[in-house]
Design a protein around this motif. Structure first.
Motif, PDB file in Angstrom:
ATOM      1  N   VAL A  53       0.834  -1.206   0.000  1.00 44.88           N
ATOM      2  CA  VAL A  53       0.000   0.000   0.000  1.00 44.88           C
ATOM      3  C   VAL A  53       0.867   1.255   0.000  1.00 44.88           C
ATOM      4  CG1 VAL A  53      -1.617   1.340   1.420  1.00 44.88           C
ATOM      5  CG2 VAL A  53      -2.031  -1.083   1.008  1.00 44.88           C
ATOM      6  N   VAL A  54       1.909   1.266   0.817  1.00 45.82           N
ATOM      7  CA  VAL A  54       2.822   2.418   0.835  1.00 45.82           C
ATOM      8  C   VAL A  54       3.483   2.590  -0.529  1.00 45.82           C
ATOM      9  CG1 VAL A  54       4.977   3.292   1.832  1.00 45.82           C
ATOM     10  CG2 VAL A  54       3.216   2.344   3.313  1.00 45.82           C
ATOM     11  N   GLY A  55       3.903   1.479  -1.134  1.00 48.41           N
ATOM     12  CA  GLY A  55       4.506   1.545  -2.465  1.00 48.41           C
ATOM     13  C   GLY A  55       3.541   2.080  -3.514  1.00 48.41           C
ATOM     14  N   LEU A  56       2.294   1.654  -3.450  1.00 48.60           N
ATOM     15  CA  LEU A  56       1.307   2.144  -4.408  1.00 48.60           C
ATOM     16  C   LEU A  56       1.015   3.625  -4.221  1.00 48.60           C
ATOM     17  CD1 LEU A  56      -1.182  -0.840  -4.600  1.00 48.60           C
ATOM     18  CD2 LEU A  56       0.347  -0.025  -6.389  1.00 48.60           C
ATOM     19  N   VAL A  57       0.975   4.076  -2.978  1.00 50.87           N
ATOM     20  CA  VAL A  57       0.758   5.508  -2.729  1.00 50.87           C
ATOM     21  C   VAL A  57       1.903   6.320  -3.324  1.00 50.87           C
ATOM     22  CG1 VAL A  57       0.669   7.258  -0.904  1.00 50.87           C
ATOM     23  CG2 VAL A  57      -0.724   5.199  -0.725  1.00 50.87           C
ATOM     24  N   VAL A  58       3.133   5.857  -3.115  1.00 48.18           N
ATOM     25  CA  VAL A  58       4.299   6.540  -3.696  1.00 48.18           C
ATOM     26  C   VAL A  58       4.217   6.526  -5.217  1.00 48.18           C
ATOM     27  CG1 VAL A  58       6.812   6.406  -3.958  1.00 48.18           C
ATOM     28  CG2 VAL A  58       5.781   6.131  -1.706  1.00 48.18           C
ATOM     29  N   LEU A  59       3.814   5.404  -5.803  1.00 45.32           N
ATOM     30  CA  LEU A  59       3.678   5.307  -7.262  1.00 45.32           C
ATOM     31  C   LEU A  59       2.597   6.251  -7.779  1.00 45.32           C
ATOM     32  CD1 LEU A  59       4.572   3.809  -9.835  1.00 45.32           C
ATOM     33  CD2 LEU A  59       2.747   2.182  -9.378  1.00 45.32           C
ATOM     34  N   ILE A  60       1.482   6.344  -7.091  1.00 46.11           N
ATOM     35  CA  ILE A  60       0.402   7.246  -7.516  1.00 46.11           C
ATOM     36  C   ILE A  60       0.870   8.697  -7.459  1.00 46.11           C
ATOM     37  CG2 ILE A  60      -1.863   8.142  -6.846  1.00 46.11           C
ATOM     38  CD1 ILE A  60      -2.576   5.232  -6.071  1.00 46.11           C
ATOM     39  N   ILE A  61       1.573   9.064  -6.386  1.00 51.85           N
ATOM     40  CA  ILE A  61       2.097  10.433  -6.291  1.00 51.85           C
ATOM     41  C   ILE A  61       3.062  10.715  -7.431  1.00 51.85           C
ATOM     42  CG2 ILE A  61       3.543  11.952  -4.885  1.00 51.85           C
ATOM     43  CD1 ILE A  61       2.289  10.585  -2.419  1.00 51.85           C
ATOM     44  N   PHE A  62       3.938   9.746  -7.726  1.00 44.76           N
ATOM     45  CA  PHE A  62       4.892   9.898  -8.834  1.00 44.76           C
ATOM     46  C   PHE A  62       4.154  10.101 -10.155  1.00 44.76           C
ATOM     47  CE2 PHE A  62       7.151   7.795 -12.328  1.00 44.76           C
ATOM     48  CZ  PHE A  62       8.283   8.589 -12.389  1.00 44.76           C
ATOM     49  N   MET A  63       3.133   9.304 -10.388  1.00 46.87           N
ATOM     50  CA  MET A  63       2.413   9.394 -11.660  1.00 46.87           C
ATOM     51  C   MET A  63       1.643  10.714 -11.768  1.00 46.87           C
ATOM     52  SD  MET A  63       1.158   5.503 -12.243  1.00 46.87           S
ATOM     53  CE  MET A  63       1.009   5.522 -14.018  1.00 46.87           C
ATOM     54  N   LEU A  64       1.105  11.205 -10.668  1.00 43.69           N
ATOM     55  CA  LEU A  64       0.384  12.473 -10.704  1.00 43.69           C
ATOM     56  C   LEU A  64       1.319  13.656 -10.944  1.00 43.69           C
ATOM     57  CD1 LEU A  64      -2.208  11.962  -7.839  1.00 43.69           C
ATOM     58  CD2 LEU A  64      -2.648  12.036 -10.297  1.00 43.69           C
ATOM     59  N   GLN A  65       2.566  13.539 -10.500  1.00 37.66           N
ATOM     60  CA  GLN A  65       3.515  14.632 -10.678  1.00 37.66           C
ATOM     61  C   GLN A  65       4.203  14.609 -12.040  1.00 37.66           C
ATOM     62  OE1 GLN A  65       6.149  14.308  -7.321  1.00 37.66           O
ATOM     63  NE2 GLN A  65       4.824  15.543  -6.024  1.00 37.66           N
ATOM     64  N   ASN A  66       4.099  13.505 -12.775  1.00 38.40           N
ATOM     65  CA  ASN A  66       4.773  13.380 -14.066  1.00 38.40           C
ATOM     66  C   ASN A  66       3.765  13.074 -15.164  1.00 38.40           C
ATOM     67  OD1 ASN A  66       7.761  13.499 -13.406  1.00 38.40           O
ATOM     68  ND2 ASN A  66       7.016  12.018 -11.929  1.00 38.40           N
ATOM     69  N   THR A  67       2.877  14.032 -15.398  1.00 40.80           N
ATOM     70  CA  THR A  67       1.830  13.811 -16.403  1.00 40.80           C
ATOM     71  C   THR A  67       2.166  14.413 -17.756  1.00 40.80           C
ATOM     72  OG1 THR A  67       0.707  15.796 -15.628  1.00 40.80           O
ATOM     73  CG2 THR A  67       0.013  13.685 -14.670  1.00 40.80           C
ATOM     74  N   SER A  68       3.319  15.072 -17.875  1.00 37.84           N
ATOM     75  CA  SER A  68       3.658  15.664 -19.169  1.00 37.84           C
ATOM     76  C   SER A  68       3.877  14.567 -20.207  1.00 37.84           C
ATOM     77  CB  SER A  68       4.915  16.529 -19.042  1.00 37.84           C
ATOM     78  OG  SER A  68       6.006  15.747 -18.625  1.00 37.84           O
ATOM     79  N   SER A  69       3.525  14.865 -21.435  1.00 34.94           N
ATOM     80  CA  SER A  69       3.591  13.883 -22.508  1.00 34.94           C
ATOM     81  C   SER A  69       4.989  13.848 -23.126  1.00 34.94           C
ATOM     82  CB  SER A  69       2.557  14.232 -23.571  1.00 34.94           C
ATOM     83  OG  SER A  69       2.491  13.211 -24.527  1.00 34.94           O
ATOM     84  N   VAL A  70       5.460  12.641 -23.422  1.00 33.57           N
ATOM     85  CA  VAL A  70       6.762  12.466 -24.066  1.00 33.57           C
ATOM     86  C   VAL A  70       6.586  11.602 -25.303  1.00 33.57           C
ATOM     87  CG1 VAL A  70       8.143  12.721 -21.971  1.00 33.57           C
ATOM     88  CG2 VAL A  70       7.312  10.472 -22.613  1.00 33.57           C
ATOM     89  N   LYS A  71       7.484  11.795 -26.265  1.00 31.65           N
ATOM     90  CA  LYS A  71       7.464  11.000 -27.485  1.00 31.65           C
ATOM     91  C   LYS A  71       8.361   9.790 -27.278  1.00 31.65           C
ATOM     92  CE  LYS A  71       7.360  11.699 -32.394  1.00 31.65           C
ATOM     93  NZ  LYS A  71       7.597  12.634 -33.482  1.00 31.65           N
ATOM     94  N   VAL A  72       7.826   8.598 -27.551  1.00 35.49           N
ATOM     95  CA  VAL A  72       8.552   7.353 -27.312  1.00 35.49           C
ATOM     96  C   VAL A  72       8.737   6.627 -28.639  1.00 35.49           C
ATOM     97  CG1 VAL A  72       8.482   5.142 -26.105  1.00 35.49           C
ATOM     98  CG2 VAL A  72       7.558   7.183 -25.009  1.00 35.49           C
ATOM     99  N   HIS A  73       9.985   6.150 -28.867  1.00 38.87           N
ATOM    100  CA  HIS A  73      10.306   5.337 -30.049  1.00 38.87           C
ATOM    101  C   HIS A  73      10.779   3.974 -29.557  1.00 38.87           C
ATOM    102  CE1 HIS A  73      10.288   8.902 -32.636  1.00 38.87           C
ATOM    103  NE2 HIS A  73      10.896   9.511 -31.631  1.00 38.87           N
ATOM    104  N   PHE A  74      10.150   2.902 -30.046  1.00 38.99           N
ATOM    105  CA  PHE A  74      10.565   1.554 -29.680  1.00 38.99           C
ATOM    106  C   PHE A  74      10.443   0.670 -30.906  1.00 38.99           C
ATOM    107  CE2 PHE A  74       9.649  -2.729 -28.013  1.00 38.99           C
ATOM    108  CZ  PHE A  74      10.835  -2.934 -27.340  1.00 38.99           C
ATOM    109  N   LEU A  75      11.571   0.146 -31.339  1.00 36.51           N
ATOM    110  CA  LEU A  75      11.664  -0.669 -32.557  1.00 36.51           C
ATOM    111  C   LEU A  75      11.023   0.096 -33.714  1.00 36.51           C
ATOM    112  CD1 LEU A  75      10.907  -4.201 -31.056  1.00 36.51           C
ATOM    113  CD2 LEU A  75      13.136  -3.220 -31.592  1.00 36.51           C
ATOM    114  N   TRP A  76       9.978  -0.423 -34.318  1.00 43.36           N
ATOM    115  CA  TRP A  76       9.328   0.249 -35.440  1.00 43.36           C
ATOM    116  C   TRP A  76       8.150   1.117 -34.999  1.00 43.36           C
ATOM    117  CZ3 TRP A  76       8.946  -4.831 -34.172  1.00 43.36           C
ATOM    118  CH2 TRP A  76       7.693  -5.284 -33.837  1.00 43.36           C
ATOM    119  N   MET A  77       7.848   1.114 -33.710  1.00 47.22           N
ATOM    120  CA  MET A  77       6.689   1.854 -33.209  1.00 47.22           C
ATOM    121  C   MET A  77       7.126   3.194 -32.620  1.00 47.22           C
ATOM    122  SD  MET A  77       4.889  -1.319 -31.209  1.00 47.22           S
ATOM    123  CE  MET A  77       6.404  -1.845 -30.422  1.00 47.22           C
ATOM    124  N   GLU A  78       6.238   4.149 -32.697  1.00 41.52           N
ATOM    125  CA  GLU A  78       6.474   5.417 -32.014  1.00 41.52           C
ATOM    126  C   GLU A  78       5.136   6.003 -31.619  1.00 41.52           C
ATOM    127  OE1 GLU A  78       7.059   9.193 -34.756  1.00 41.52           O
ATOM    128  OE2 GLU A  78       8.443   7.590 -35.315  1.00 41.52           O
TER     129      GLU A  78
END
Length: 122
Positions: A53-78
């Motif tokens: 539960v503590v780990g999930l709370v930390v993960l949720i806080i991390f995800m809420l603070q890093n909502t900016s969009s990034v461009k991702v390239h992986f193999l043939w997909m982007e």
């Protein structure tokens, strides 16, 4: 070439130990107020649940603070997705790979132990 060596003896004579004075006697408590509960599987599971539960709370806080969009390239997909989601996917993929390798190694070791047991017993 010169060979390095010591020119002086740097060792000191051992110091004489200080005399040991006995500790004064301390009155022992008669009984603890409540007996200590033994460790059980349930208590270990409860600790694991609390840690998750503590780990999930930390993960949720991390995800809420890093909502900016990034461009991702992986193999043939982007594509474009939130930074936290990209990192989360990378972490989950790494966990899956590490778990798979660990499970394969444990299976390999179990087979070796099983073979050795059958060789020794026969």
């Amino acid at each position: 070439m010169s060979v390095p060596h010591r020119t002086r003896n740097t060792r000191k004579a051992p110091a004489t130990p200080a005399p040991v004075t006995p500790m004064p006697a301390v009155d022992e408590p008669s009984k603890p107020l409540a007996p200590k509960a033994p460790r059980t599987r349930i208590s270990a599971a409860w600790f694991g649940v609390c840690a998750a539960v503590v780990g999930l709370v930390v993960l949720i806080i991390f995800m809420l603070q890093n909502t900016s969009s990034v461009k991702v390239h992986f193999l043939w997909m982007e594509g474009s997705l939130p930074l936290a989601l990209a990192l989360f996917i990378a972490g989950v993929a790494t966990t899956i790979v590490a778990t798979t390798i660990g499970a394969a190694r444990m299976t390999q070791l179990r087979r070796v132990v099983r073979r050795r047991r059958t060789e020794v017993s026969s």
